[in-house]
Design an enzyme around this catalytic site. Structure first.
Site, PDB file in Angstrom:
ATOM      1  N   GLU A  69      -7.725  12.314  -6.374  1.00 49.02           N
ATOM      2  CA  GLU A  69      -7.474  11.181  -5.484  1.00 49.02           C
ATOM      3  C   GLU A  69      -7.540   9.880  -6.259  1.00 49.02           C
ATOM      4  OE1 GLU A  69      -9.422   9.011  -1.545  1.00 49.02           O
ATOM      5  OE2 GLU A  69     -10.059  11.008  -2.145  1.00 49.02           O
ATOM      6  N   TYR A 104       0.798  -1.180   0.000  1.00 54.30           N
ATOM      7  CA  TYR A 104       0.000   0.000   0.000  1.00 54.30           C
ATOM      8  C   TYR A 104       0.851   1.258   0.000  1.00 54.30           C
ATOM      9  CZ  TYR A 104      -4.814  -1.396   0.352  1.00 54.30           C
ATOM     10  OH  TYR A 104      -6.068  -1.851   0.131  1.00 54.30           O
TER      11      TYR A 104
END
Length: 290
Positions: free
Chosen positions: A99, A11
């Site tokens: 985003e 991540y």
């Protein structure tokens, strides 16, 4: 301030934040939803990179970002291209926020966005008709949509005193002082510096469409905006809409004497005030008395 978020599955997450001089590109190998929590608990895991808006995001910076995120081999080549294109999209669309969540590396080392969203600078949408056409008004507050049609800046809040002010800074001060005197504003509404009687009437309609509104405070400092124009608009709106809630009007600036005379001769229950403190005190007391 504009922001730009990326998140990578394995991540990785990153943020681009614009200040007055530079764009700060922040990247982290920590995933999840809250980059703020990463910044608070493990700040060493966030990499900051300054981007000069005059030169833009450079290829070497994109490669450094790839290294910081632990990409290797072909992933670096694809990651560099991805980050450069992402920044390009951010700049060329006048995005307020971009985003990507999550950003993934595929089995063949491609780097791509699995999901994402964008917000745009409303003041720049005139340059992006294609983006503006995608605006879905059904997902917005109907009062804000109507305000935009009249070139009014309106944001609904959860208080009981409706505010009509000219100038964003003065509007913020007005909301603050309403709270100081013991109540809460029902909205932010900036009529701007070129309001007409019609726009003032439209502003009143929008304010009164909120069932929470128990009083209205009009606070105008006339510079470009003339106080007599506002006064005529207030009187016309109050008569047309048959305003039943307490109404306090504070006028200062250009043509203030004419404006006060118009209000005084209107025959309406309009309470005048000379200072912002006096105006806030009067409207709060009037609302609490009802």
């Amino acid at each position: 301030m504009r922001e730009f978020f990326i998140e990578k599955e394995l991540y990785f997450s990153a943020v681009v934040d614009r200040d007055t001089s530079f764009i700060t590109f922040m990247a982290s190998t920590e995933g999840g939803m809250d980059i703020e929590e990463v910044a608070e608990k493990t700040p060493e895991k966030i990499v900051n990179m300054l981007v000069d808006p005059l030169t833009g995001f450079m290829p070497y910076q994109a490669r450094e970002l790839c290294f910081a995120l632990g990409l290797k081999g072909e992933q670096i080549k694809h990651g560099t291209k991805f980050f450069l294109n992402l920044y390009k999209a951010y700049e060329q669309t006048d995005a307020a926020m971009l985003e990507v969540n999550p950003l993934v590396v595929t089995g063949d080392d491609q780097v791509m966005a699995l999901d994402g969203k964008m917000n745009f600078d409303g003041n720049a949408l005139f340059r992006h008709k294609d983006i503006a056409e995608m605006d879905d008004h059904s997902q917005q507050d109907s009062r804000e949509v109507e305000a935009a049609q009249w070139d009014l800046n309106y944001v609904g809040l959860d208080g009981e005193i409706g505010c009509m002010v000219n100038g964003a800074g003065l509007a913020m001060s007005t909301m603050d002082i309403i709270q100081h005197y013991g109540s809460k504003p029902a909205n932010f509404l900036d009529v701007g510096g070129s309001a007409t009687e019609e726009r003032v009437t439209a502003a009143f309609k929008i304010i009164l469409s909120d069932p929470q509104v128990k009083g209205i405070l009009v606070n105008i400092f006339g510079g470009i905006m003339k106080c007599d124009v506002i006064a005529n608009g207030v009187v016309a709106a109050a008569k047309e809409l048959d305003v039943k809630v307490p109404l306090v009007v504070r006028l200062q600036g250009t043509n203030v004497d004419k404006g006060k005379e118009i209000l005084a001769n209107s025959g309406l229950a309009i309470t005048p005030a000379d200072t912002l403190g006096e105006a806030a005190d009067k409207i709060v007391k009037a609302v609490k008395a009802n």
